[in-house]
Write a protein that holds these residues in place. Structure first.
Motif: not given
Length: 346
Positions: A202-231
């Motif tokens: 889970y450590s790597w998955k948590l790290y990778a998920g947070r990095r993806i949200r931060e790096a692509y905050a402008d490109e992710l839709t609200d639905e995808i970003d919310d789903s990633l946040a829940e994950l």
């Protein structure tokens, strides 16, 4: 943002450096088997040194009083080990003692955490049994990953970003499905439950998920970003849950160790005391299988007298190995790994 092609394994065995047979010995093997192997090494070591020494074993054993000195030390050491058992019991009991206010605070914290997990996995009440509790959390990450993947499939994104998200979410689902199967039917107190929890990377998955949200905050839709946040939120809950059950498992193991040491201490003391009082190596002048009988007798009685220590070593090996591999909680990866999510922050 890129993902390295050389990824580390999700399983603890796959992430282990060196020969995985050593990891089996340290973690998976039955503790009595480990004790027997350690005792066998000790027995063989005494025999080999006695046979390879330039002087005959009988000469060495009858010069001065080495046998008496040895068993006097073993008696003292065994009594010290029993004292250590009492100390370990006090350590375990100290975690359970406290004023009613402290106990109520612990209870409230436990109930609040269970409520948070229930909300995260969409269930009225989170399971009470440890393996089922962890399984529900892991299954919750699978469901969150599937929801995110559905959102990705319904959205027109850059091909590279789509591939990155799909690879990440597929890794989450694959690892979660494997761990869910391992937790099925697990009984707390056995190493299998803790082992399955350690196999969830889970450590790597948590790290990778947070990095993806931060790096692509402008490109992710609200639905995808919310789903990633829940994950990510569900992954964050798995960390303290694993640490909690790991702590309970350590208390369980220390209790078993204390009881086992008390069981073997009396026989070990009996062998050491009777050897000190009644063993005279000069009475054993025969040879069996090319080894002097006196050397056979000394090796066997010494190994039996040291049984409390080999039992202690066998249990401590597993505890310290688990501790080393779970020193960090959350998105910290202390081992070397090729798996990474590289983000250009500039």
């Amino acid at each position: 943002m890129t993902t390295d092609s050389g990824e580390s394994s999700d399983t603890m065995r796959g992430r282990a450096a060196g020969d995985t047979r050593l990891l089996w010995f340290l973690l998976d093997a039955d503790r009595w088997l480990v004790t027997a192997l350690l005792s066998g090494v000790l027995l063989c070591g005494i025999l080999v040194v006695g046979l390879l020494h330039p002087k005959p074993a009988m000469t060495l054993l009858t010069r001065g009083d080495p046998v008496e000195t040895l068993f006097q030390a073993l008696i003292t050491g065994t009594i010290t080990a029993v004292t250590l058992v009492l100390t370990l019991n006090q350590l375990v009991l100290s975690q359970e003692l406290g004023a009613v206010g402290d106990q109520r605070e612990r209870m409230n914290g436990s109930m609040q955490f269970r409520a948070d997990v229930a909300d995260a996995v969409d269930t009225p009440v989170s399971p009470a049994e440890p393996s089922a509790f962890l399984r529900s959390l892991v299954r919750g990450t699978t469901e969150r990953a599937e929801n995110t993947q559905n959102a990705v499939d319904e959205t027109a994104l850059d091909d590279d970003l789509t591939a990155l998200l799909s690879n990440y979410l597929e890794d989450v689902r694959t690892n979660a499905d494997s761990v869910t199967d391992q937790l099925e039917g697990g009984t707390f107190g056995e190493f299998d439950v803790v082992k399955a929890a350690l196999n969830y990377n889970y450590s790597w998955k948590l790290y990778a998920g947070r990095r993806i949200r931060e790096a692509y905050a402008d490109e992710l839709t609200d639905e995808i970003d919310d789903s990633l946040a829940e994950l990510v939120e569900t992954l964050e809950l798995f960390g303290p849950a694993r640490e909690h059950f790991k702590t309970l498992y350590f208390q369980w193991e220390l209790s078993d160790l204390s009881r086992t040491l008390l069981y073997v201490a009396i026989p070990a003391l009996t062998v050491a005391i009777t050897s000190l009082l009644f063993l005279d190596v000069q009475d054993f002048v025969g040879v069996t299988a090319g080894v002097p009988d006196a050397l056979w007798l000394l090796a066997v009685t010494t190994t039996a007298s040291l049984l409390p220590f080999t039992v202690l070593i066998s249990y401590i090996l597993r505890i310290v190995t688990i501790t080393k591999r779970t020193l960090a909680i959350g998105p910290f990866i202390l081992r070397e790994t090729n798996r990474s999510v590289d983000v250009d922050w500039e």
